[in-house]
Design a protein around this motif. Structure first.
Motif, PDB file in Angstrom:
ATOM      1  N   GLU A  61       0.813  -1.218   0.000  1.00  0.00           N
ATOM      2  CA  GLU A  61       0.000   0.000   0.000  1.00  0.00           C
ATOM      3  C   GLU A  61       0.847   1.270   0.000  1.00  0.00           C
ATOM      4  N   GLY A  62       2.090   1.177   0.472  1.00  0.00           N
ATOM      5  CA  GLY A  62       2.957   2.345   0.515  1.00  0.00           C
ATOM      6  C   GLY A  62       3.813   2.522  -0.718  1.00  0.00           C
ATOM      7  N   VAL A  63       3.601   1.685  -1.733  1.00  0.00           N
ATOM      8  CA  VAL A  63       4.445   1.688  -2.929  1.00  0.00           C
ATOM      9  C   VAL A  63       3.585   1.880  -4.160  1.00  0.00           C
ATOM     10  N   ARG A  64       4.118   2.632  -5.136  1.00  0.00           N
ATOM     11  CA  ARG A  64       3.420   2.726  -6.419  1.00  0.00           C
ATOM     12  C   ARG A  64       4.433   2.963  -7.529  1.00  0.00           C
ATOM     13  N   VAL A  65       4.071   2.520  -8.715  1.00  0.00           N
ATOM     14  CA  VAL A  65       4.893   2.742  -9.902  1.00  0.00           C
ATOM     15  C   VAL A  65       4.448   4.061 -10.519  1.00  0.00           C
ATOM     16  N   THR A  66       5.396   4.977 -10.685  1.00  0.00           N
ATOM     17  CA  THR A  66       5.057   6.315 -11.171  1.00  0.00           C
ATOM     18  C   THR A  66       5.329   6.503 -12.651  1.00  0.00           C
ATOM     19  N   GLY A  67       6.066   5.591 -13.255  1.00  0.00           N
ATOM     20  CA  GLY A  67       6.362   5.737 -14.679  1.00  0.00           C
ATOM     21  C   GLY A  67       6.861   4.434 -15.267  1.00  0.00           C
ATOM     22  N   CYS A  68       6.702   4.302 -16.571  1.00  0.00           N
ATOM     23  CA  CYS A  68       7.139   3.110 -17.288  1.00  0.00           C
ATOM     24  C   CYS A  68       7.588   3.559 -18.673  1.00  0.00           C
ATOM     25  N   ARG A  69       8.880   3.439 -18.934  1.00  0.00           N
ATOM     26  CA  ARG A  69       9.413   3.923 -20.210  1.00  0.00           C
ATOM     27  C   ARG A  69      10.480   2.965 -20.716  1.00  0.00           C
ATOM     28  N   ALA A  80       8.050   5.191  -2.854  1.00  0.00           N
ATOM     29  CA  ALA A  80       7.724   4.547  -1.585  1.00  0.00           C
ATOM     30  C   ALA A  80       7.465   5.614  -0.535  1.00  0.00           C
ATOM     31  N   ALA A  81       6.373   5.463   0.191  1.00  0.00           N
ATOM     32  CA  ALA A  81       5.987   6.424   1.226  1.00  0.00           C
ATOM     33  C   ALA A  81       6.384   5.902   2.594  1.00  0.00           C
ATOM     34  N   GLY A  82       6.686   6.840   3.508  1.00  0.00           N
ATOM     35  CA  GLY A  82       7.034   6.481   4.870  1.00  0.00           C
ATOM     36  C   GLY A  82       5.867   5.827   5.595  1.00  0.00           C
ATOM     37  N   ARG A  83       6.190   5.121   6.652  1.00  0.00           N
ATOM     38  CA  ARG A  83       5.193   4.383   7.421  1.00  0.00           C
ATOM     39  C   ARG A  83       5.177   4.876   8.864  1.00  0.00           C
ATOM     40  N   PRO A  84       4.029   4.797   9.535  1.00  0.00           N
ATOM     41  CA  PRO A  84       3.946   5.276  10.917  1.00  0.00           C
ATOM     42  C   PRO A  84       4.794   4.471  11.896  1.00  0.00           C
ATOM     43  N   GLU A  85       5.198   3.253  11.541  1.00  0.00           N
ATOM     44  CA  GLU A  85       6.012   2.431  12.444  1.00  0.00           C
ATOM     45  C   GLU A  85       7.408   3.007  12.636  1.00  0.00           C
ATOM     46  N   GLY A 134      16.255   3.838   3.648  1.00  0.00           N
ATOM     47  CA  GLY A 134      16.175   5.132   4.321  1.00  0.00           C
ATOM     48  C   GLY A 134      14.902   5.912   4.102  1.00  0.00           C
ATOM     49  N   VAL A 135      13.761   5.250   4.117  1.00  0.00           N
ATOM     50  CA  VAL A 135      12.487   5.956   3.958  1.00  0.00           C
ATOM     51  C   VAL A 135      12.033   6.416   5.347  1.00  0.00           C
ATOM     52  N   ALA A 136      12.033   7.721   5.565  1.00  0.00           N
ATOM     53  CA  ALA A 136      11.615   8.285   6.851  1.00  0.00           C
ATOM     54  C   ALA A 136      10.094   8.249   6.978  1.00  0.00           C
ATOM     55  N   VAL A 137       9.616   8.498   8.189  1.00  0.00           N
ATOM     56  CA  VAL A 137       8.178   8.388   8.485  1.00  0.00           C
ATOM     57  C   VAL A 137       7.334   9.277   7.575  1.00  0.00           C
ATOM     58  N   THR A 138       7.730  10.517   7.379  1.00  0.00           N
ATOM     59  CA  THR A 138       6.915  11.447   6.591  1.00  0.00           C
ATOM     60  C   THR A 138       7.460  11.667   5.185  1.00  0.00           C
ATOM     61  N   ALA A 139       8.481  10.917   4.791  1.00  0.00           N
ATOM     62  CA  ALA A 139       9.126  11.140   3.494  1.00  0.00           C
ATOM     63  C   ALA A 139       8.547  10.250   2.403  1.00  0.00           C
ATOM     64  N   THR A 140       8.815  10.645   1.184  1.00  0.00           N
ATOM     65  CA  THR A 140       8.519   9.826   0.008  1.00  0.00           C
ATOM     66  C   THR A 140       9.811   9.725  -0.779  1.00  0.00           C
ATOM     67  N   GLU A 141      10.269   8.503  -0.994  1.00  0.00           N
ATOM     68  CA  GLU A 141      11.529   8.279  -1.704  1.00  0.00           C
ATOM     69  C   GLU A 141      11.244   7.666  -3.073  1.00  0.00           C
ATOM     70  N   HIS A 142      12.170   7.893  -4.003  1.00  0.00           N
ATOM     71  CA  HIS A 142      12.015   7.420  -5.377  1.00  0.00           C
ATOM     72  C   HIS A 142      13.194   6.552  -5.783  1.00  0.00           C
ATOM     73  N   ALA A 143      12.935   5.607  -6.677  1.00  0.00           N
ATOM     74  CA  ALA A 143      13.976   4.750  -7.235  1.00  0.00           C
ATOM     75  C   ALA A 143      13.520   4.304  -8.619  1.00  0.00           C
ATOM     76  N   GLU A 144      14.432   3.670  -9.346  1.00  0.00           N
ATOM     77  CA  GLU A 144      14.095   3.127 -10.661  1.00  0.00           C
ATOM     78  C   GLU A 144      14.415   1.640 -10.694  1.00  0.00           C
ATOM     79  N   ALA A 145      13.504   0.886 -11.291  1.00  0.00           N
ATOM     80  CA  ALA A 145      13.703  -0.552 -11.491  1.00  0.00           C
ATOM     81  C   ALA A 145      14.047  -0.775 -12.954  1.00  0.00           C
ATOM     82  N   LEU A 146      15.111  -1.493 -13.184  1.00  0.00           N
ATOM     83  CA  LEU A 146      15.563  -1.768 -14.545  1.00  0.00           C
ATOM     84  C   LEU A 146      15.039  -3.125 -14.984  1.00  0.00           C
TER      85      LEU A 146
END
Length: 144
Positions: free
Chosen positions: A47-55, A69-74, A106-118
């Motif tokens: 639920e905290g993850v989503r694909v933002t682009g596909c190219r 990926a969005a931060g979690r309350p834990e 390193g995803v903090a509680v209130t942060a949203t981090e980005h990455a790319e999958a190859l």
């Protein structure tokens, strides 16, 4: 006493007995249910993850998926996300499909981090579909 009075008393006694039996049970179920918004239970990592682009990368012809990926309350932690690459949004028997793992640390509680999958090299004539197939979240223990 008339028969109607006895029926009235009987209905009243049955109602009172039902309240004495079912009211405590209802209160127990209501009280043990916890918060109705699910704030007490951890939510699934997907639920905290989503694909933002596909190219398709023009130089290598490999599929690249943007993942968020969005931060979690834990607390802070790291995600490992399985990204799936297919010919169509609906999985079809015999269709082209591949998966790739991406780690987002390193995803903090209130942060949203980005990455790319190859992903794999993709044929010229088809448009890829990218989606998050699975995810796990590992909390990071704070250092003293």
């Amino acid at each position: 006493m008339s028969a109607l009075k006895w029926q009235g008393w009987l209905v009243g006694l049955v109602t009172l007995a039902g309240l004495l039996v079912f009211a405590p049970l209802g209160l127990y179920v209501w009280a043990s249910g916890g918060p109705s918004d699910g704030a007490g239970a951890p939510r699934p990592a997907l639920e905290g993850v989503r694909v933002t682009g596909c190219r398709i990368d023009p130089a290598s012809r490999r599929v690249v998926a943007g993942v968020e990926a969005a931060g979690r309350p834990e607390g802070p932690g790291a995600y490992v996300v399985t990204v799936e690459f297919r010919d169509t949004a609906r999985a079809e028997p015999g269709g082209r499909s591949a998966e790739s793992l991406v780690r987002i640390p390193g995803v903090a509680v209130t942060a949203t981090e980005h990455a790319e999958a190859l992903g794999p090299v993709w044929p010229v004539a088809t448009v890829p579909w990218c989606g998050a197939a699975a995810a796990t979240f590992t909390p990071v223990e704070p250092r003293p």
